[in-house]
Design an enzyme around this catalytic site. Sequence first.
Site, PDB file in Angstrom:
ATOM      1  N   SER A 112      -6.864  10.378  -4.780  1.00 56.85           N
ATOM      2  CA  SER A 112      -5.524  10.932  -4.793  1.00 56.85           C
ATOM      3  C   SER A 112      -5.043  11.031  -6.236  1.00 56.85           C
ATOM      4  O   SER A 112      -5.109  10.084  -7.001  1.00 56.85           O
ATOM      5  CB  SER A 112      -4.582  10.027  -3.992  1.00 56.85           C
ATOM      6  OG  SER A 112      -3.266  10.515  -4.046  1.00 56.85           O
ATOM      7  N   GLY A 113      -4.584  12.237  -6.622  1.00 57.47           N
ATOM      8  CA  GLY A 113      -4.124  12.458  -7.990  1.00 57.47           C
ATOM      9  C   GLY A 113      -5.195  12.989  -8.915  1.00 57.47           C
ATOM     10  O   GLY A 113      -4.936  13.157 -10.111  1.00 57.47           O
ATOM     11  N   THR A 117      -5.694  19.412  -4.964  1.00 59.44           N
ATOM     12  CA  THR A 117      -4.796  20.473  -4.518  1.00 59.44           C
ATOM     13  C   THR A 117      -4.703  21.580  -5.565  1.00 59.44           C
ATOM     14  O   THR A 117      -4.716  22.775  -5.233  1.00 59.44           O
ATOM     15  CB  THR A 117      -3.391  19.894  -4.230  1.00 59.44           C
ATOM     16  OG1 THR A 117      -3.508  18.876  -3.232  1.00 59.44           O
ATOM     17  CG2 THR A 117      -2.444  20.975  -3.753  1.00 59.44           C
ATOM     18  N   ASN A 162       0.198   9.501  -6.996  1.00 57.21           N
ATOM     19  CA  ASN A 162       0.257  10.952  -7.151  1.00 57.21           C
ATOM     20  C   ASN A 162       1.639  11.435  -6.741  1.00 57.21           C
ATOM     21  O   ASN A 162       2.104  11.124  -5.645  1.00 57.21           O
ATOM     22  CB  ASN A 162      -0.827  11.608  -6.278  1.00 57.21           C
ATOM     23  CG  ASN A 162      -0.931  13.103  -6.516  1.00 57.21           C
ATOM     24  OD1 ASN A 162      -0.192  13.664  -7.313  1.00 57.21           O
ATOM     25  ND2 ASN A 162      -1.847  13.743  -5.821  1.00 57.21           N
ATOM     26  N   SER A 165       1.057  14.181  -3.579  1.00 60.48           N
ATOM     27  CA  SER A 165      -0.117  13.793  -2.796  1.00 60.48           C
ATOM     28  C   SER A 165      -0.099  14.481  -1.438  1.00 60.48           C
ATOM     29  O   SER A 165       0.919  14.503  -0.744  1.00 60.48           O
ATOM     30  CB  SER A 165      -0.127  12.270  -2.605  1.00 60.48           C
ATOM     31  OG  SER A 165      -1.217  11.888  -1.802  1.00 60.48           O
ATOM     32  N   SER A 166      -1.246  15.079  -1.069  1.00 62.21           N
ATOM     33  CA  SER A 166      -1.371  15.694   0.264  1.00 62.21           C
ATOM     34  C   SER A 166      -1.451  14.586   1.299  1.00 62.21           C
ATOM     35  O   SER A 166      -2.364  13.762   1.280  1.00 62.21           O
ATOM     36  CB  SER A 166      -2.624  16.567   0.330  1.00 62.21           C
ATOM     37  OG  SER A 166      -2.561  17.600  -0.614  1.00 62.21           O
ATOM     38  N   GLY A 389      -7.790  12.163  -0.679  1.00 60.32           N
ATOM     39  CA  GLY A 389      -8.696  11.410  -1.530  1.00 60.32           C
ATOM     40  C   GLY A 389      -8.765   9.965  -1.083  1.00 60.32           C
ATOM     41  O   GLY A 389      -7.925   9.472  -0.323  1.00 60.32           O
ATOM     42  N   GLU A 391      -8.125   6.249  -0.903  1.00 61.85           N
ATOM     43  CA  GLU A 391      -6.886   5.573  -1.267  1.00 61.85           C
ATOM     44  C   GLU A 391      -7.027   4.056  -1.192  1.00 61.85           C
ATOM     45  O   GLU A 391      -7.550   3.526  -0.199  1.00 61.85           O
ATOM     46  CB  GLU A 391      -5.732   6.008  -0.346  1.00 61.85           C
ATOM     47  CG  GLU A 391      -5.294   7.432  -0.595  1.00 61.85           C
ATOM     48  CD  GLU A 391      -4.022   7.786   0.144  1.00 61.85           C
ATOM     49  OE1 GLU A 391      -3.436   8.833  -0.180  1.00 61.85           O
ATOM     50  OE2 GLU A 391      -3.616   7.018   1.045  1.00 61.85           O
TER      51      GLU A 391
END
Length: 1056
Positions: A112-113, A117, A162, A165-166, A389, A391
Amino acid sequence: MQGQLDMEGALTARDRVGIQDFVLLDETTEVAFLNNLNKRFSKDLIYTYIGTLLVSVNPYKELDIYNKKQMELYMGVNFFELPPHIYALADNAYQTMLAEFNNHFILISGESGAGKTEASKKILQYYAVSCPSTTLLNTVRDKMLMSNPVLEAFGNAKTLKNDNSSRFGKYMDIQFDSQGDAVGGHILNYLLERSRVVHQNHGERNFHIFYQLLEGGEQDLLHQLGLERDPQQYNYLTQGQCAIVSSINDRNDWKSVKNALQIINFDEMNTNYLFGIIASVLHLGNVQFDTDGKGHALLKNEAELQWVSNLLGVNVQSLQEALTYRKIEARKDPVLSPFMTDHAVYARDALAKAIYGQTFTWLVNRINESMENKDPSLKTVIGLLDIYGFEVFYVNSFEQFCINYCNEKLQQLFIQLTLKAEQEEYEAEDIEWEPVQFFNNKIICDLVEEKHRGIISILDEECLRPGDATDLTFLERLEEKMGNHPHFVTHKLADKMTRKTLERGDFRLLHYAGEVTYCVVGFLDKNNDLLYRNIKDLICQSKNAIVRECFSTMDRDSRRRPETVATQFKSSLLKLTDILMSKEAWYIRCLKSNEAKNPGTYNDRGHMWLTSNRMEVFKLGPFLHKGQFDEALIRHQVKYLGLMEHLRVRRAGFAYRRKYDIFLKRYKPLCPATWPHWRGEPADGVELLAHHLGYLPNEYKMGRTKIFIRHPRTLFATEDAYERCKHELATRLQAKYKGYKAKGEFRKQKEAATKIETCWRGAQARKEREKRAWAVKVIKQFIKGYINRGQLKCTDNSEYLAFVRQNYLNRLRDNLPKTVLDKTTWLAPAAVLKETSEMLRKLHYRLMVRKYVRGITPKKKAQFQLKLLTGSIFKGKKESYPQSVAQPFVDTRISEQDINMRVVQMIRNEHIKYSVPVIKYDRNGFKPRPRQLILTQTAAYVVDEAKIKQRVFYTSLKGISVSNLTDSIIVFHITCEDPKEKGDLVMQCDHLFEFLTKLSVIANKQNAIKVVQGSIKIEIQAGKESMVDFSTGQELMVYKAKNGHLMVVATRVRTR
């Protein structure tokens, strides 16, 4: 497939910053890998290849490598021809799809981050520019691009790692027709983190759309929805305590979302319904409960519930009942069982999560409908998988468990499609090599998903088990079933040292990416995520069209318990895996350069990597190296993304492999036996080429269809030899070609010159003939016209007369008189033009006069009037008059400042009109005296410095005499009755004409001025007379003659 594309571009560019393809590293060690990555990243080169896999390091800053010029640079270019770029991978996936007409997908993975995306956005933007363009296709591409801001608003949130973050998984298929046109798209979404709607950890936010609505919504809209602009007023937005984030502009994002909704065909009614749902969730979070004496829940604030009722379009009493009572089916009559307060809160949060989750699914479906292509013809697709991602948070719950399970499945897919495929290529080519040892994470996937024995199965059993099933009983069941599993540990099962890092409600999984500790609190509730039947029945009656459509698809009459969240997610992942296995894979591995998301900070204090939900930390060395590169963090990501395993397998002892025909085609100039044409089998030609280049037996192997080269240095030496040879060949080819080209060009130019000369000479001869014929005709006509010039206009003389007229007018135009006084320079006309000439002359003189008159100013006009008066008095009478005409008159010859102040005071009551210096001649003896003559309104004064010598009233001035010669003598004849009074006044004035004209105007004495020939008689005193005699001579003289008269000798007038 494009995996076997040329990498020669990377070879020739190896002396730039770092190695562009990790496959070409001399050493396949982790240190060499990280050093090369760091070297490139320090120069803002964030992309590097491992074969066709793209490694991307997030720089956390804008780089100027994503403009339209860059896109055009990579369109249709060989994969390794240009420096590594996400556009190169996107373009080669596209070109391969067109060439082989099969389906592809691009798997974007990372923490994540790490920039997943953003990577998917860059790919979509590239396809939007690079694909063919029509009005229809532009509409489809616009909808694909505009789906991003909408899905990010409803599905993304700020987390600890993030800011965007999605919180859902997204797989988008871009559909192409046989011409490569993007004609449609379809999106699959996975496991929206619905629990975030009602709860956020400290430092995190709810989904972006809530803050965007409050910050960017118009005041009328907020009033209509019953909302205030302050996020602190809503319980669902305050738990993370970070409503405002500096890197997020909610107001601008709100504008982008509204614009995107219009582009993907959301009408105003549906948009209002959608915003109403968002507002209802916020109001629902503010619904609070009290407890009565029996512990049952009572509604605390009816105003918020009223807003929920209005926005969802349901009856407020029914909604209150649904949130405080549970309907139990007892035979035929339903029974209402009151909720305890905690159950009411659970029901409220479950409703909020259900409404938001179902609305998100509906939103994805509407976007799919807007992008749907209804043409039944066969299409190919490129899929983009942008999914959570890996986590690891301070506290990891059910959501992190599902997300990390998803990453395990994707890692397993990566192993199956990449690592095993690489080994199979060696086996297919019959190349002996030592198998690369890599970690197969199937054991972890089985630990989670295995039927009847996996964690998901045990979790579902606990959710379905009657009795008092809790999160702790679930943990106990896990310990019973998996006590001996090497990748599973709890506080109870751990050794003494490990037990210190675990709480009693935790379990730890050893993922492929590292250890993660999960807290079981909330696992059962989040897995169940049930909505009570009476609430479901009520919501199905909603007047909000979107809510009604979302919940109408549920089977309300079914008594079967719905699938749990984990089981649904597991099924979705299996379907996704099947989809991906049927397509050709391309990979983008995204890495975080540092934890602080900082493009330029250096911190040597170290940083902490959380591996559990407690403060278990590892000292990872300097937080940021120079160039924003956290080596410890990068090393960790490289490990769990399997990049080293992929590199080792890709190398597997041989850094480079290429099909015989491609290798021979490139390097055949290096061997005389294979250049310029090889007639035999490609494998034989490559073998011959290898011997000629001096390859040692252990440096290469010959497969069935490919040559395998072990060391990059061997390939580099070959490439260097090719570069030298290429220049030599190019020089020879250029020389031959230039000679051939020059000869051909010379022949063409010679033939062209000959043709041009022929055509030019012919054209010139024809033109000369035409000119001569025209000249003969004109001369004949001219002669005839000249002969008949005296006759009336006829055919024979018309052109001649026109010529004469034109010639005369042209000459006249260049020789027109310039002044009105010029009466002599008018051109003499021919006989036929005399009348015309006279008319033109008159017109021209009238025009000049008109221009002259219009240019006369009032001052000049007054000057002319004085000159006219002067002419009427002196013209033709006094010889010096013509010379005075050109001299302008002035207002006065002596300024008032030059007159003695005493004199001015004495005549102050009279206005001074004119002053002039004169020479006065005494009456007795005619001695000259310089004096000032001042004209006022009533009299003329003769002044000697401060004394007034004589005053002559205009009434006593009976006449003025001047001679007809060129002298300037003036005689004032004064009435003299008393013998004591002074007689006539004799003066000499250089400005005679000006003075007398002024005097005649002031004293009105025009008729008193006489021009006399011969002598002028003067009266010295009453009864005593004398004479002023005049004669001509060489120079002007004034003196007393022997006869006692005043003698004036004037100069003669010069004649030309």
